[in-house]
Design an enzyme around this catalytic site. Structure first.
Site: not given
Length: 243
Positions: A75-76
Protein backbone atom coordinates in the site's frame (compact mmCIF):
# COMPACT_ATOMS: atom_id res chain seq x y z
CA UNK A 1 2.24 -3.17 -15.32
CA UNK A 2 1.94 -6.93 -15.00
CA UNK A 3 -0.06 -7.39 -11.81
CA UNK A 4 0.89 -11.05 -11.40
CA UNK A 5 4.32 -12.63 -11.69
CA UNK A 6 5.40 -16.25 -11.47
CA UNK A 7 8.84 -17.61 -10.56
CA UNK A 8 9.92 -21.14 -11.37
CA UNK A 9 11.69 -23.35 -8.86
CA UNK A 10 15.16 -22.29 -7.71
CA UNK A 11 17.33 -25.32 -8.40
CA UNK A 12 20.60 -23.68 -7.35
CA UNK A 13 19.88 -22.10 -3.96
CA UNK A 14 17.28 -21.05 -1.42
CA UNK A 15 14.28 -18.73 -1.61
CA UNK A 16 13.25 -16.45 1.25
CA UNK A 17 10.52 -13.91 1.89
CA UNK A 18 10.83 -10.92 4.21
CA UNK A 19 8.33 -8.63 5.94
CA UNK A 20 7.83 -4.88 5.47
CA UNK A 21 11.14 -3.05 5.00
CA UNK A 22 10.02 0.61 5.25
CA UNK A 23 13.39 2.10 4.35
CA UNK A 24 15.58 -0.03 6.62
CA UNK A 25 17.77 -1.71 4.03
CA UNK A 26 20.95 -1.73 6.14
CA UNK A 27 19.06 -3.63 8.84
CA UNK A 28 17.69 -5.98 6.17
CA UNK A 29 21.20 -6.71 4.88
CA UNK A 30 22.29 -7.56 8.44
CA UNK A 31 19.39 -10.03 8.70
CA UNK A 32 20.42 -11.64 5.40
CA UNK A 33 24.03 -11.89 6.55
CA UNK A 34 22.88 -13.60 9.74
CA UNK A 35 21.31 -16.49 7.80
CA UNK A 36 24.18 -16.83 5.33
CA UNK A 37 22.17 -15.52 2.37
CA UNK A 38 24.12 -16.13 -0.85
CA UNK A 39 23.18 -13.61 -3.56
CA UNK A 40 24.82 -15.78 -6.21
CA UNK A 41 22.19 -18.52 -5.89
CA UNK A 42 19.58 -17.43 -3.33
CA UNK A 43 16.54 -15.21 -3.98
CA UNK A 44 14.67 -12.80 -1.71
CA UNK A 45 11.00 -11.91 -2.11
CA UNK A 46 9.51 -8.90 -0.36
CA UNK A 47 5.88 -8.57 0.75
CA UNK A 48 6.06 -4.88 -0.16
CA UNK A 49 6.13 -1.60 1.76
CA UNK A 50 9.77 -1.11 0.85
CA UNK A 51 9.53 2.65 1.34
CA UNK A 52 8.34 5.35 3.78
CA UNK A 53 8.95 5.77 7.52
CA UNK A 54 12.60 4.68 7.47
CA UNK A 55 15.81 6.59 6.69
CA UNK A 56 16.83 4.69 3.53
CA UNK A 57 13.68 4.75 1.39
CA UNK A 58 15.59 6.31 -1.48
CA UNK A 59 17.72 3.14 -1.67
CA UNK A 60 14.74 1.19 -3.00
CA UNK A 61 15.93 1.66 -6.59
CA UNK A 62 19.29 0.09 -5.75
CA UNK A 63 17.63 -2.92 -4.16
CA UNK A 64 15.09 -3.45 -6.92
CA UNK A 65 17.99 -3.49 -9.39
CA UNK A 66 19.55 -6.47 -7.64
CA UNK A 67 19.02 -9.60 -9.79
CA UNK A 68 18.04 -11.70 -6.74
CA UNK A 69 15.54 -9.29 -5.13
CA UNK A 70 11.85 -9.18 -6.04
CA UNK A 71 8.86 -7.45 -4.46
CA UNK A 72 5.11 -7.08 -4.67
CA UNK A 73 3.51 -3.66 -4.51
CA UNK A 74 2.40 -2.75 -0.99
CA UNK A 75 0.00 0.00 0.00
CA UNK A 76 2.93 2.40 0.52
CA UNK A 77 4.19 1.85 -3.03
CA UNK A 78 0.61 2.44 -4.20
CA UNK A 79 0.47 5.65 -2.15
CA UNK A 80 3.63 6.95 -3.83
CA UNK A 81 2.20 6.32 -7.27
CA UNK A 82 -1.30 7.62 -6.55
CA UNK A 83 -0.14 10.79 -4.79
CA UNK A 84 2.39 11.61 -7.51
CA UNK A 85 0.79 10.49 -10.74
CA UNK A 86 -2.85 11.19 -9.93
CA UNK A 87 -1.74 14.50 -8.38
CA UNK A 88 -4.35 14.30 -5.66
CA UNK A 89 -3.99 16.71 -2.75
CA UNK A 90 -5.78 14.21 -0.52
CA UNK A 91 -3.41 11.43 -1.62
CA UNK A 92 -0.45 13.72 -0.99
CA UNK A 93 -1.63 14.43 2.56
CA UNK A 94 -2.20 10.76 3.37
CA UNK A 95 1.20 9.77 2.01
CA UNK A 96 2.99 12.59 3.81
CA UNK A 97 1.33 11.63 7.10
CA UNK A 98 2.43 8.02 6.65
CA UNK A 99 6.16 8.49 6.21
CA UNK A 100 6.36 9.92 2.71
CA UNK A 101 8.48 12.96 3.57
CA UNK A 102 11.55 11.48 1.83
CA UNK A 103 9.76 11.47 -1.52
CA UNK A 104 8.81 15.15 -1.59
CA UNK A 105 12.39 16.25 -1.05
CA UNK A 106 13.35 14.75 -4.41
CA UNK A 107 13.52 16.60 -7.72
CA UNK A 108 10.53 16.24 -10.03
CA UNK A 109 12.59 13.99 -12.33
CA UNK A 110 13.55 11.71 -9.45
CA UNK A 111 9.95 11.64 -8.22
CA UNK A 112 8.85 10.51 -11.68
CA UNK A 113 11.51 7.79 -11.73
CA UNK A 114 10.62 6.42 -8.28
CA UNK A 115 6.87 6.57 -8.92
CA UNK A 116 7.24 4.68 -12.19
CA UNK A 117 9.54 2.09 -10.61
CA UNK A 118 7.11 1.37 -7.75
CA UNK A 119 4.03 1.44 -9.97
CA UNK A 120 5.55 -1.33 -12.09
CA UNK A 121 5.71 -3.84 -9.22
CA UNK A 122 3.22 -6.76 -9.38
CA UNK A 123 0.35 -7.01 -6.91
CA UNK A 124 0.99 -10.73 -6.37
CA UNK A 125 3.83 -13.18 -6.91
CA UNK A 126 3.83 -16.97 -6.90
CA UNK A 127 6.98 -19.04 -6.42
CA UNK A 128 7.29 -22.73 -7.19
CA UNK A 129 9.24 -24.62 -4.51
CA UNK A 130 10.23 -28.28 -4.07
CA UNK A 131 7.31 -28.63 -1.65
CA UNK A 132 4.68 -26.80 -3.68
CA UNK A 133 3.49 -23.36 -4.74
CA UNK A 134 3.85 -20.35 -2.42
CA UNK A 135 1.96 -17.09 -2.96
CA UNK A 136 3.04 -13.62 -1.88
CA UNK A 137 0.85 -10.51 -1.50
CA UNK A 138 1.22 -7.50 0.75
CA UNK A 139 -1.85 -7.73 3.00
CA UNK A 140 -4.23 -10.55 2.08
CA UNK A 141 -5.62 -12.75 -0.68
CA UNK A 142 -9.21 -11.66 -1.40
CA UNK A 143 -10.30 -15.12 -2.56
CA UNK A 144 -10.51 -18.52 -0.84
CA UNK A 145 -8.62 -20.08 -3.78
CA UNK A 146 -5.24 -18.80 -4.99
CA UNK A 147 -5.98 -19.54 -8.65
CA UNK A 148 -8.89 -17.06 -8.49
CA UNK A 149 -6.47 -14.29 -7.56
CA UNK A 150 -4.18 -15.34 -10.40
CA UNK A 151 -7.10 -15.21 -12.83
CA UNK A 152 -8.32 -11.85 -11.51
CA UNK A 153 -4.92 -10.22 -11.84
CA UNK A 154 -4.16 -11.66 -15.27
CA UNK A 155 -7.44 -10.51 -16.83
CA UNK A 156 -9.30 -13.82 -16.88
CA UNK A 157 -11.94 -12.55 -14.42
CA UNK A 158 -12.66 -9.00 -15.66
CA UNK A 159 -14.92 -6.56 -13.88
CA UNK A 160 -14.05 -7.46 -10.29
CA UNK A 161 -13.68 -4.45 -8.01
CA UNK A 162 -11.22 -3.75 -5.22
CA UNK A 163 -9.00 -6.78 -5.82
CA UNK A 164 -5.83 -4.68 -5.67
CA UNK A 165 -7.10 -2.79 -2.61
CA UNK A 166 -7.74 -5.97 -0.62
CA UNK A 167 -4.34 -7.36 -1.59
CA UNK A 168 -2.67 -4.17 -0.37
CA UNK A 169 -4.80 -2.87 2.50
CA UNK A 170 -6.95 -5.54 4.16
CA UNK A 171 -6.42 -6.53 7.79
CA UNK A 172 -9.64 -8.52 8.16
CA UNK A 173 -8.04 -11.98 8.20
CA UNK A 174 -5.68 -11.22 11.06
CA UNK A 175 -8.18 -9.00 12.91
CA UNK A 176 -10.76 -11.80 12.81
CA UNK A 177 -8.08 -14.46 13.44
CA UNK A 178 -9.47 -16.31 10.42
CA UNK A 179 -7.71 -19.68 10.13
CA UNK A 180 -9.54 -20.97 7.05
CA UNK A 181 -6.53 -20.40 4.82
CA UNK A 182 -6.23 -20.31 1.03
CA UNK A 183 -6.60 -23.44 -1.07
CA UNK A 184 -4.71 -24.32 -4.26
CA UNK A 185 -1.42 -23.10 -2.74
CA UNK A 186 0.89 -24.45 -0.06
CA UNK A 187 1.24 -21.13 1.76
CA UNK A 188 0.57 -17.42 1.30
CA UNK A 189 3.10 -14.97 2.76
CA UNK A 190 1.90 -11.49 3.77
CA UNK A 191 2.97 -8.46 5.81
CA UNK A 192 1.16 -5.14 6.39
CA UNK A 193 0.03 -5.74 9.98
CA UNK A 194 2.87 -5.60 12.54
CA UNK A 195 3.18 -8.67 14.77
CA UNK A 196 5.81 -9.36 17.40
CA UNK A 197 6.43 -12.78 15.86
CA UNK A 198 4.95 -14.50 12.78
CA UNK A 199 1.22 -15.15 13.00
CA UNK A 200 0.26 -18.35 11.15
CA UNK A 201 -3.45 -18.44 10.37
CA UNK A 202 -4.26 -21.56 8.40
CA UNK A 203 -1.65 -21.47 5.65
CA UNK A 204 -1.32 -17.66 5.67
CA UNK A 205 1.93 -16.44 7.25
CA UNK A 206 1.97 -12.85 8.55
CA UNK A 207 5.67 -11.92 8.78
CA UNK A 208 5.88 -8.16 9.34
CA UNK A 209 7.61 -8.32 12.71
CA UNK A 210 8.08 -4.56 12.90
CA UNK A 211 11.75 -4.15 12.00
CA UNK A 212 10.89 -0.56 11.09
CA UNK A 213 9.32 0.16 14.50
CA UNK A 214 11.87 -1.35 16.86
CA UNK A 215 11.20 -5.02 16.16
CA UNK A 216 13.16 -7.33 13.87
CA UNK A 217 13.06 -8.74 10.37
CA UNK A 218 11.60 -12.20 9.92
CA UNK A 219 12.89 -14.22 6.98
CA UNK A 220 10.95 -17.32 5.94
CA UNK A 221 12.38 -20.12 3.81
CA UNK A 222 9.79 -20.70 1.09
CA UNK A 223 10.67 -24.39 0.70
CA UNK A 224 10.59 -25.36 4.37
CA UNK A 225 8.39 -22.51 5.74
CA UNK A 226 10.92 -22.23 8.55
CA UNK A 227 11.21 -18.75 10.04
CA UNK A 228 14.40 -16.96 11.07
CA UNK A 229 14.42 -16.17 13.94
CA UNK A 230 12.27 -19.19 14.86
CA UNK A 231 8.66 -18.79 15.99
CA UNK A 232 8.33 -19.16 19.76
CA UNK A 233 5.11 -21.11 20.45
CA UNK A 234 5.00 -19.72 23.98
CA UNK A 235 4.60 -16.13 22.80
CA UNK A 236 1.51 -14.42 21.46
CA UNK A 237 1.92 -12.69 18.11
CA UNK A 238 -0.13 -9.61 18.98
CA UNK A 239 2.17 -6.58 18.84
CA UNK A 240 0.16 -4.68 21.45
CA UNK A 241 1.10 -7.34 24.02
CA UNK A 242 4.80 -6.88 23.34
CA UNK A 243 6.76 -6.68 26.61
Amino acid sequence: MNKFKRFEINTAGRDFAVGDVHGHFTKLQAALDAIGFNPVVDRLFSVGDLVDRGPESADVNTWLAKPWFFAVQGNHEAMVYEAHRVNSSNGFGVHLANGGVWFYGLSSLDQDAYANLLADLPVAIEVETPEGLVGIVHADCPFPVWSMLRDALTGLMPGLLNVDAVCQWSRSRITDENCEGISDVRAVIVGHTPVRQPAILGNVYHIDTGAWMGGHFTLIDLATLECYPPVNPKLNWDWEERA
